[in-house]
Design an enzyme around this catalytic site. Sequence first.
Site, short mmCIF file in Angstrom:
data_model
loop_
_atom_site.label_atom_id
_atom_site.label_comp_id
_atom_site.label_asym_id
_atom_site.label_seq_id
_atom_site.Cartn_x
_atom_site.Cartn_y
_atom_site.Cartn_z
N HIS A 17 0.84 -1.20 0.00
CA HIS A 17 0.00 0.00 0.00
C HIS A 17 0.88 1.26 0.00
CE1 HIS A 17 -3.22 -2.61 2.10
NE2 HIS A 17 -3.79 -2.23 0.98
N LYS A 41 -15.04 -8.81 4.50
CA LYS A 41 -13.91 -9.03 5.40
C LYS A 41 -14.27 -8.83 6.86
CE LYS A 41 -10.45 -7.84 1.98
NZ LYS A 41 -9.46 -6.86 1.52
N ARG A 89 -2.66 -5.90 -8.50
CA ARG A 89 -1.69 -6.96 -8.24
C ARG A 89 -1.83 -8.05 -9.29
NH1 ARG A 89 -2.81 -9.04 -2.74
NH2 ARG A 89 -4.94 -8.55 -3.32
N SER A 127 -2.69 -8.18 2.91
CA SER A 127 -2.88 -8.01 4.36
C SER A 127 -3.19 -9.36 5.00
CB SER A 127 -4.02 -7.02 4.61
OG SER A 127 -3.73 -5.79 3.99
N1 COA Z 1 0.67 -4.41 -2.78
C1 COA Z 1 0.38 -5.51 -2.09
N2 COA Z 1 -0.88 -5.79 -1.66
C2 COA Z 1 -1.84 -4.91 -1.94
C3 COA Z 1 -1.61 -3.75 -2.65
C4 COA Z 1 -0.27 -3.52 -3.08
N3 COA Z 1 0.05 -2.46 -3.79
N4 COA Z 1 -2.76 -3.08 -2.80
C5 COA Z 1 -3.69 -3.81 -2.19
N5 COA Z 1 -3.15 -4.91 -1.66
C6 COA Z 1 -3.86 -5.99 -0.98
C7 COA Z 1 -4.33 -5.64 0.39
O1 COA Z 1 -3.36 -5.96 1.36
C8 COA Z 1 -5.59 -6.45 0.53
O2 COA Z 1 -5.32 -7.77 0.94
P1 COA Z 1 -6.46 -8.67 1.65
O3 COA Z 1 -7.51 -8.96 0.60
O4 COA Z 1 -5.71 -9.87 2.08
O5 COA Z 1 -7.02 -7.86 2.80
C9 COA Z 1 -6.14 -6.49 -0.90
O6 COA Z 1 -5.03 -6.23 -1.73
C10 COA Z 1 -7.14 -5.41 -1.19
O7 COA Z 1 -7.40 -4.70 -0.03
P2 COA Z 1 -7.45 -3.16 0.14
O8 COA Z 1 -6.55 -2.45 -0.83
O9 COA Z 1 -7.18 -2.87 1.59
O10 COA Z 1 -8.89 -2.84 -0.29
P3 COA Z 1 -10.23 -3.65 -0.29
O11 COA Z 1 -10.34 -4.32 -1.60
O12 COA Z 1 -10.43 -4.47 0.93
O13 COA Z 1 -11.17 -2.38 -0.15
C11 COA Z 1 -13.08 -1.00 -0.60
C12 COA Z 1 -12.31 -2.30 -0.84
C13 COA Z 1 -13.21 -0.62 0.86
C14 COA Z 1 -12.42 0.13 -1.37
C15 COA Z 1 -14.44 -1.38 -1.24
O14 COA Z 1 -14.94 -2.53 -0.62
C16 COA Z 1 -15.41 -0.24 -1.15
O15 COA Z 1 -15.37 0.65 -1.96
N6 COA Z 1 -16.32 -0.32 -0.15
C17 COA Z 1 -17.32 0.68 0.06
C18 COA Z 1 -18.68 0.15 -0.43
C19 COA Z 1 -18.85 0.37 -1.91
O16 COA Z 1 -18.73 1.47 -2.44
N7 COA Z 1 -19.16 -0.74 -2.59
C20 COA Z 1 -19.34 -0.73 -4.02
C21 COA Z 1 -17.99 -0.80 -4.68
S1 COA Z 1 -18.15 -0.78 -6.41
#
Ligand code: COA
Length: 157
Positions: A17, A41, A89, A127
């Site tokens: 991140h 999650k 990724r 994560s």
């Molecule tokens: N390098 C390594 N790992 C990475 C990374 C990078 N550059 N970028 C992301 N990751 C990993 C994270 O560690 C995470 O791992 P995990 O799945 O084991 O937890 C995964 O990729 C993605 O997680 P993160 O980047 O923290 O985001 P998310 O996908 O959990 O978040 C939200 C999603 C919160 C943005 C999304 O659910 C959201 O918009 N929610 C609000 C409700 C909404 O609007 N819904 C409609 C969406 S269209």
Amino acid sequence: MKTAIYPGSFDPITNGHLDIIHRSLHLFDKLIVAIGDNPKKRPLFTIAERKAFIEESTRKLPVTVDVFHGLLADYCAQKKCFIIVRGLRAVSHFEYEFQMALMNRQLQPQLETVLFMTDKEYFYLSSTLVKDLAKNGASVDGLVPRIVAKHLRHKFV
Ligand code: COA
């Protein structure tokens, strides 16, 4: 001033991140790192803990850390900021990111999503993986900011 929003669940923030944060600041003047709810999650860290970790890790950067509930598209409209940054990724994650980007634009036509290719060093990182390592007593040094490594050790003693 060009500002972008970097949303995620950040449970916890990893060096993957952080790499995206640093690189996106070459394109944008300011970044809002926004912690949101991913309904799929069950977080290990509270929102307050996650926010504190990001704040500590981005202390010297033009970054604001915020929390949002509900839809990301609504949050962006409320902030009047229409650029979303995400890290891309493995190929298997492309579909998920593509779907989110299209849905967000459907909800808020001004919204654009900018996807950064994750550095090869962090390609395998997530994560969940970091939490698994810590839970099983392996070192997470170099994968997460120091403050996160410390709290992961405390969580699993
Ligand atoms: N390098 C390594 N790992 C990475 C990374 C990078 N550059 N970028 C992301 N990751 C990993 C994270 O560690 C995470 O791992 P995990 O799945 O084991 O937890 C995964 O990729 C993605 O997680 P993160 O980047 O923290 O985001 P998310 O996908 O959990 O978040 C939200 C999603 C919160 C943005 C999304 O659910 C959201 O918009 N929610 C609000 C409700 C909404 O609007 N819904 C409609 C969406 S269209």
